[in-house]
Scaffold this motif. Structure first.
Motif, PDB file in Angstrom:
ATOM      1  N   SER A 165       0.830  -1.199   0.000  1.00  0.00           N
ATOM      2  CA  SER A 165       0.000   0.000   0.000  1.00  0.00           C
ATOM      3  C   SER A 165       0.866   1.252   0.000  1.00  0.00           C
ATOM      4  O   SER A 165       2.062   1.211   0.328  1.00  0.00           O
ATOM      5  CB  SER A 165      -0.915   0.004   1.229  1.00  0.00           C
ATOM      6  OG  SER A 165      -1.673   1.194   1.300  1.00  0.00           O
ATOM      7  N   HIS A 166       0.249   2.381  -0.349  1.00  0.00           N
ATOM      8  CA  HIS A 166       0.984   3.646  -0.368  1.00  0.00           C
ATOM      9  C   HIS A 166       1.054   4.297   0.997  1.00  0.00           C
ATOM     10  O   HIS A 166       1.845   5.214   1.220  1.00  0.00           O
ATOM     11  CB  HIS A 166       0.324   4.612  -1.355  1.00  0.00           C
ATOM     12  CG  HIS A 166      -1.064   5.020  -0.930  1.00  0.00           C
ATOM     13  ND1 HIS A 166      -2.170   4.218  -1.124  1.00  0.00           N
ATOM     14  CD2 HIS A 166      -1.511   6.127  -0.298  1.00  0.00           C
ATOM     15  CE1 HIS A 166      -3.242   4.826  -0.639  1.00  0.00           C
ATOM     16  NE2 HIS A 166      -2.873   5.986  -0.138  1.00  0.00           N
ATOM     17  N   ALA A 167       0.213   3.851   1.964  1.00  0.00           N
ATOM     18  CA  ALA A 167       0.212   4.466   3.298  1.00  0.00           C
ATOM     19  C   ALA A 167      -0.215   3.440   4.336  1.00  0.00           C
ATOM     20  O   ALA A 167      -1.194   2.702   4.139  1.00  0.00           O
ATOM     21  CB  ALA A 167      -0.723   5.678   3.328  1.00  0.00           C
ATOM     22  N   TYR A 168       0.519   3.420   5.456  1.00  0.00           N
ATOM     23  CA  TYR A 168       0.217   2.519   6.565  1.00  0.00           C
ATOM     24  C   TYR A 168       0.108   3.346   7.850  1.00  0.00           C
ATOM     25  O   TYR A 168       0.796   4.373   8.009  1.00  0.00           O
ATOM     26  CB  TYR A 168       1.307   1.463   6.745  1.00  0.00           C
ATOM     27  CG  TYR A 168       1.410   0.467   5.597  1.00  0.00           C
ATOM     28  CD1 TYR A 168       0.638  -0.689   5.605  1.00  0.00           C
ATOM     29  CD2 TYR A 168       2.275   0.683   4.536  1.00  0.00           C
ATOM     30  CE1 TYR A 168       0.729  -1.613   4.568  1.00  0.00           C
ATOM     31  CE2 TYR A 168       2.367  -0.232   3.497  1.00  0.00           C
ATOM     32  CZ  TYR A 168       1.594  -1.370   3.512  1.00  0.00           C
ATOM     33  OH  TYR A 168       1.677  -2.265   2.490  1.00  0.00           O
TER      34      TYR A 168
ATOM     35  N   ASN B  19      -3.914  18.869   7.229  1.00  0.00           N
ATOM     36  CA  ASN B  19      -4.568  19.258   5.978  1.00  0.00           C
ATOM     37  C   ASN B  19      -3.574  19.273   4.819  1.00  0.00           C
ATOM     38  O   ASN B  19      -3.916  18.908   3.689  1.00  0.00           O
ATOM     39  CB  ASN B  19      -5.214  20.637   6.138  1.00  0.00           C
ATOM     40  CG  ASN B  19      -6.388  20.606   7.100  1.00  0.00           C
ATOM     41  OD1 ASN B  19      -7.025  19.566   7.280  1.00  0.00           O
ATOM     42  ND2 ASN B  19      -6.679  21.738   7.731  1.00  0.00           N
ATOM     43  N   ALA B  20      -2.346  19.699   5.094  1.00  0.00           N
ATOM     44  CA  ALA B  20      -1.328  19.706   4.041  1.00  0.00           C
ATOM     45  C   ALA B  20      -0.915  18.291   3.647  1.00  0.00           C
ATOM     46  O   ALA B  20      -0.578  18.036   2.484  1.00  0.00           O
ATOM     47  CB  ALA B  20      -0.109  20.498   4.513  1.00  0.00           C
ATOM     48  N   LEU B  21      -0.958  17.361   4.598  1.00  0.00           N
ATOM     49  CA  LEU B  21      -0.577  15.975   4.326  1.00  0.00           C
ATOM     50  C   LEU B  21      -1.683  15.193   3.625  1.00  0.00           C
ATOM     51  O   LEU B  21      -1.414  14.188   2.955  1.00  0.00           O
ATOM     52  CB  LEU B  21      -0.196  15.293   5.644  1.00  0.00           C
ATOM     53  CG  LEU B  21       0.270  13.835   5.607  1.00  0.00           C
ATOM     54  CD1 LEU B  21       1.556  13.695   4.812  1.00  0.00           C
ATOM     55  CD2 LEU B  21       0.453  13.319   7.037  1.00  0.00           C
ATOM     56  N   LEU B  22      -2.907  15.664   3.750  1.00  0.00           N
ATOM     57  CA  LEU B  22      -4.063  14.891   3.302  1.00  0.00           C
ATOM     58  C   LEU B  22      -4.013  14.582   1.808  1.00  0.00           C
ATOM     59  O   LEU B  22      -4.190  13.442   1.384  1.00  0.00           O
ATOM     60  CB  LEU B  22      -5.344  15.651   3.656  1.00  0.00           C
ATOM     61  CG  LEU B  22      -6.661  14.919   3.407  1.00  0.00           C
ATOM     62  CD1 LEU B  22      -6.709  13.630   4.218  1.00  0.00           C
ATOM     63  CD2 LEU B  22      -7.832  15.822   3.787  1.00  0.00           C
ATOM     64  N   LYS B  23      -3.757  15.594   0.985  1.00  0.00           N
ATOM     65  CA  LYS B  23      -3.777  15.395  -0.462  1.00  0.00           C
ATOM     66  C   LYS B  23      -2.658  14.460  -0.912  1.00  0.00           C
ATOM     67  O   LYS B  23      -2.859  13.612  -1.790  1.00  0.00           O
ATOM     68  CB  LYS B  23      -3.632  16.758  -1.154  1.00  0.00           C
ATOM     69  CG  LYS B  23      -3.804  16.699  -2.661  1.00  0.00           C
ATOM     70  CD  LYS B  23      -5.225  16.307  -3.039  1.00  0.00           C
ATOM     71  CE  LYS B  23      -5.435  16.374  -4.539  1.00  0.00           C
ATOM     72  NZ  LYS B  23      -6.793  15.956  -4.934  1.00  0.00           N
TER      73      LYS B  23
ATOM     74  N   ILE C 256      -7.507  11.196   7.614  1.00  0.00           N
ATOM     75  CA  ILE C 256      -6.153  10.620   7.528  1.00  0.00           C
ATOM     76  C   ILE C 256      -6.219   9.104   7.707  1.00  0.00           C
ATOM     77  O   ILE C 256      -5.619   8.334   6.946  1.00  0.00           O
ATOM     78  CB  ILE C 256      -5.233  11.249   8.588  1.00  0.00           C
ATOM     79  CG1 ILE C 256      -5.030  12.749   8.311  1.00  0.00           C
ATOM     80  CG2 ILE C 256      -3.893  10.535   8.647  1.00  0.00           C
ATOM     81  CD1 ILE C 256      -4.205  13.045   7.084  1.00  0.00           C
ATOM     82  N   ILE C 257      -6.972   8.649   8.707  1.00  0.00           N
ATOM     83  CA  ILE C 257      -7.057   7.211   8.992  1.00  0.00           C
ATOM     84  C   ILE C 257      -7.654   6.461   7.809  1.00  0.00           C
ATOM     85  O   ILE C 257      -7.218   5.350   7.461  1.00  0.00           O
ATOM     86  CB  ILE C 257      -7.885   6.980  10.274  1.00  0.00           C
ATOM     87  CG1 ILE C 257      -7.195   7.620  11.487  1.00  0.00           C
ATOM     88  CG2 ILE C 257      -8.112   5.495  10.519  1.00  0.00           C
ATOM     89  CD1 ILE C 257      -7.983   7.511  12.767  1.00  0.00           C
ATOM     90  N   SER C 258      -8.650   7.059   7.160  1.00  0.00           N
ATOM     91  CA  SER C 258      -9.328   6.359   6.069  1.00  0.00           C
ATOM     92  C   SER C 258      -8.441   6.162   4.843  1.00  0.00           C
ATOM     93  O   SER C 258      -8.758   5.342   3.977  1.00  0.00           O
ATOM     94  CB  SER C 258     -10.588   7.141   5.665  1.00  0.00           C
ATOM     95  OG  SER C 258     -10.240   8.409   5.128  1.00  0.00           O
ATOM     96  N   ARG C 259      -7.352   6.880   4.748  1.00  0.00           N
ATOM     97  CA  ARG C 259      -6.454   6.766   3.603  1.00  0.00           C
ATOM     98  C   ARG C 259      -5.257   5.860   3.874  1.00  0.00           C
ATOM     99  O   ARG C 259      -4.324   5.815   3.076  1.00  0.00           O
ATOM    100  CB  ARG C 259      -5.977   8.162   3.173  1.00  0.00           C
ATOM    101  CG  ARG C 259      -7.083   8.955   2.479  1.00  0.00           C
ATOM    102  CD  ARG C 259      -6.750  10.442   2.391  1.00  0.00           C
ATOM    103  NE  ARG C 259      -7.717  11.146   1.549  1.00  0.00           N
ATOM    104  CZ  ARG C 259      -8.914  11.538   1.950  1.00  0.00           C
ATOM    105  NH1 ARG C 259      -9.300  11.276   3.199  1.00  0.00           N
ATOM    106  NH2 ARG C 259      -9.730  12.177   1.124  1.00  0.00           N
TER     107      ARG C 259
END
Length: 602
Positions: free
Chosen positions: A38-41, A137-141, A166-169
């Motif tokens: 995955s791209h994020a953990y 917010n800056a990290l979200l995208k 954040i958690i959902s991504r």
């Protein structure tokens, strides 16, 4: 070997080295094996459970020159460089000290560039919950649509502080506390490899003290080894970690069991002089009684603790307490533990909590021990005294219940204070203003007579004199009277100021109160005497004091106004008014008021 060297030597370098997270390891290894990374953990869990170690192993596994592989080889340049922290494409960020939007914007700007040394850029953000709202917010995208060569691994001990967006991504993995058996086994292996002699009880104690954190366990192991000179004993581990030895727990528990409050103070003082913390002692004592309760209710569970070595003595102690008493003692200790967080004298609260346990009976009530029995009575003597005291309490409770039942029967039958007899008259007069239990107690205040309840004065003369000159005179000088009462005795003023002088007639001032307690206290003979003395000084003549509840006065005043209005409407003189009006007329006045009801005769 120093602590830092020991920790680094035993820090996991592969997934196989990790302890207690098999479900997470298997999932990550399968994802790498099937090329479905995955791209994020999001790694979350208690401290010292391997979150950051797993992130670094993951970075090595996906970038290994012989992989991507389920296990990094730790031999290639990529694996060794990531382990040493020299690979620029694997970035570890401490969000506690880099929590602003500028640091996250820098990450966002750099993720677009391809990695220069290894296969993937890996960003490990530790304690990610410390980021500001703007930084999230800056990290979200970036988390939502990252480049294919970037992997984010977020680690935190407090996932509830992260935004849901954040958690959902992220793919979330919950790291659990390492079990006692797994920790003990790993500590035993470390001791064998490092040539450290350690008692099995000491290793179990260290494992339990770490509360499921493998990192803390290794730290405590090194600390104990340094204290004992490469030899770890249970006593040495207890001393160096600031814990309580088993015999100290047993002595405190025996004092509570025997209700020997006199033995508590020297025992606590000895603990404090040994450098123990009152807060930690309270916490450990709660655990101690919890283990006693578990052993009593579930003996098959084998409640073993780091504080108890002699299982036979521990079982004997558990038998000395009933389950109900253990529940109540844990509840008391928990309440005092909460208060200790804000107390300046935590030792005093700890002592008070233990003495509270010594004075509690099986029902959780505080009882005083007979001085003749002494503080060091045996358990059997204590139980005998407790049984005798319990029998007396039960007898008194039955008497109170019988009296309450009799009082309720009188009230249901509508018996008046005078008709109920001298014995029950004290409670009936106040039944309309108080609950039935409180009515009898209020009778102790009495009226001027001293033994009965406060009787309601006849209000008709006061209603008739409502607009008279005497009432106006009283009201004009009431402030002066209150000031003189305050100068004489401020406590009487505090009760009297709640009253309102509503009328005066026959050299008597009527004061209406909203609170029954204020009225009863004002009516005490000593307070009444002081107020009437001040009235005589202010007006130059004897004036008596009468009191009434405000709602009773308002009802009487409204009734008087209604009767006056009726007399005028019927063109009758007030003295020719009938003794009573039809019931429907009274109800009309109550429902609509005297301003809206007009009574006319046919």
């Amino acid at each position: 070997m120093s602590h830092i060297a020991l920790y680094r030597a035993w820090r996991p370098q592969t997934f196989h080295d990790m302890v207690g997270q098999r479900h997470i390891i298997k999932t990550l290894q399968n994802a790498i094996r099937e090329n479905r990374v995955s791209h994020a953990y999001l790694f979350n869990g208690p401290r010292g459970t391997g979150k950051t170690s797993a992130a670094k192993i993951m970075a090595k596994a996906v970038n290994c020159e012989r992989g991507p592989a389920p296990e990094p080889c730790n031999e290639c340049d990529a694996c060794q460089g990531i382990t040493a922290g020299t690979v620029m494409d694997v970035i570890e960020i401490d969000a506690a000290s880099n929590r602003g939007i500028d640091e996250i914007r820098e990450i966002r700007d750099k993720v677009r560039y391809a990695p220069s040394e290894v296969r993937y850029k890996v960003y490990i953000i530790d304690e990610v919950h410390m980021l500001t709202t703007e930084a999230f917010n800056a990290l979200l995208k970036t988390l939502e649509e990252p480049p294919g060569h970037v992997i984010f691994i977020l680690a935190t001990t407090e996932p509830h502080k992260l935004p849901a967006t954040i958690i959902s991504r992220c793919q979330r993995f919950d790291f659990r506390q390492v079990s006692l058996e797994e920790q003990t086994e790993r500590l035993r292996l470390i001791c064998q490899e490092e040539g450290i002699q350690a008692e099995e009880e000491a290793l179990s104690y260290i494992a339990r003290l770490s509360e499921g954190g493998m990192r803390d366990a290794i730290s405590l192991l090194e600390q104990s080894a340094a204290f004992g000179g490469e030899s770890i004993t249970l006593e040495g581990a207890v001393d160096v970690t600031g814990g309580l030895a088993a015999n100290q727990f047993a002595r405190l528990a025996e004092a509570v069991r025997d209700r020997d409050a006199g033995a508590i103070l020297p025992l606590v003082e000895g603990l404090m002089q040994a450098g123990k913390s009152a807060e930690k002692c309270m916490e450990n004592f709660i655990y101690y009684f919890r283990d006693l309760l578990v052993l009593k209710l579930a003996p098959q569970a084998g409640a073993s603790t780091e504080r108890i070595v002699d299982d036979g003595r521990f079982s004997e102690m558990a038998q000395a307490f009933t389950a109900e008493r253990l529940f109540r003692m844990i509840d008391v200790l928990n309440r005092y533990q909460t208060e200790m967080k804000h107390a300046l004298q935590s030792q005093t609260l700890f002592e008070v909590a233990l003495m509270k346990l010594c004075t509690m009976n099986e029902q959780g009530e505080t009882v005083e021990r007979d001085a003749a029995s002494g503080g060091g009575a045996s358990s059997g003597g204590s139980q005998t005294g407790s049984a005798a005291g319990q029998g007396e309490i039960t007898r008194l409770q039955r008497q109170v219940e019988m009296l309450e039942n009799k009082l309720e029967q009188l009230l249901r039958n509508g018996v008046t204070a005078a008709g109920a007899g001298e014995a029950s008259g004290a409670g009936q007069a106040n039944a309309g203003n108080a609950n039935r239990r409180g009515g009898a107690a209020r009778g102790a205040f009495g009226s001027a007579g001293g033994g009965g309840t406060i009787s309601k004065p006849k209000l008709e003369p006061f209603v008739a004199a409502l607009n008279g000159s005497a009432t106006s005179q009283i009201r004009m000088r009431w402030g002066e009277l209150l000031q003189r009462v305050k100068d004489a005795k401020i406590t009487v003023h505090a009760w009297l100021v709640d009253g309102d002088p509503v009328s005066a007639a026959d050299e008597t001032v009527l004061v209406a109160f909203k609170s029954m307690m204020h009225r009863e206290t004002t009516e005490k003979p000593v307070n009444r005497e002081l107020i009437e003395h001040v009235l005589r000084e202010v007006f130059g003549r004897p004036i008596r004091l009468a009191t009434v509840m405000m709602k009773d006065w308002q009802a009487a005043a409204e009734g008087g106004a209604a009767r006056q209005e009726t007399a005028e409407t019927l063109q009758l003189e007030p003295e020719d008014e009938p003794a009573s009006k039809p019931e429907w007329v009274e109800e009309a006045y109550k429902m609509f008021g005297d301003q809206l009801v007009e009574l006319k005769s046919d």
